[in-house]
Design a protein around this motif. Structure first.
Motif, PDB file in Angstrom:
ATOM      1  N   ASP A   1       0.866  -1.181   0.000  1.00 24.60           N
ATOM      2  CA  ASP A   1       0.000   0.000   0.000  1.00 24.60           C
ATOM      3  C   ASP A   1       0.902   1.230   0.000  1.00 24.60           C
ATOM      4  O   ASP A   1       1.634   1.468   0.957  1.00 24.60           O
ATOM      5  CB  ASP A   1      -0.876  -0.022   1.239  1.00 24.60           C
ATOM      6  N   LEU A   2       0.861   2.006  -1.073  1.00 22.94           N
ATOM      7  CA  LEU A   2       1.722   3.181  -1.201  1.00 22.94           C
ATOM      8  C   LEU A   2       0.973   4.488  -0.948  1.00 22.94           C
ATOM      9  O   LEU A   2       1.493   5.562  -1.237  1.00 22.94           O
ATOM     10  CB  LEU A   2       2.348   3.213  -2.599  1.00 22.94           C
ATOM     11  N   ARG A   3      -0.228   4.413  -0.392  1.00 22.15           N
ATOM     12  CA  ARG A   3      -0.998   5.642  -0.179  1.00 22.15           C
ATOM     13  C   ARG A   3      -0.270   6.652   0.707  1.00 22.15           C
ATOM     14  O   ARG A   3      -0.463   7.838   0.545  1.00 22.15           O
ATOM     15  CB  ARG A   3      -2.361   5.325   0.409  1.00 22.15           C
ATOM     16  N   GLY A   4       0.577   6.206   1.621  1.00 23.12           N
ATOM     17  CA  GLY A   4       1.297   7.127   2.493  1.00 23.12           C
ATOM     18  C   GLY A   4       2.589   7.643   1.889  1.00 23.12           C
ATOM     19  O   GLY A   4       3.306   8.420   2.510  1.00 23.12           O
ATOM     20  N   GLU A   5       2.901   7.219   0.684  1.00 24.77           N
ATOM     21  CA  GLU A   5       4.137   7.626   0.010  1.00 24.77           C
ATOM     22  C   GLU A   5       3.831   8.670  -1.057  1.00 24.77           C
ATOM     23  O   GLU A   5       2.727   8.716  -1.581  1.00 24.77           O
ATOM     24  CB  GLU A   5       4.819   6.407  -0.623  1.00 24.77           C
TER      25      GLU A   5
END
Length: 62
Positions: A17-21
């Motif tokens: 999950d790259l939503r915080g990147e």
């Protein structure tokens, strides 16, 4: 799958999950294709359907 950003391992696992990147969908798609500059993604070669069915999308529906 392993994602590396300029030497820093961002994620390692079967699904990430790259939503915080700070990566846009276009950046991720380029990295999957091996066209990324600093970002690299080591993963199986996408199937011929990936472009139409499973490309990453932004969390806001972009």
């Amino acid at each position: 799958m392993r994602i590396v950003d300029d030497g820093r391992v961002v994620g390692d696992g079967r699904a990430l999950d790259l939503r915080g990147e700070p990566y846009s969908p276009a950046t991720v798609r380029a990295a999957v294709r091996g066209e990324g500059a600093a970002l690299s993604i080591d993963c199986p070669t996408p199937s011929r359907w990936w472009e139409w069915l499973a490309g990453p999308v932004a969390g806001n529906g972009e």
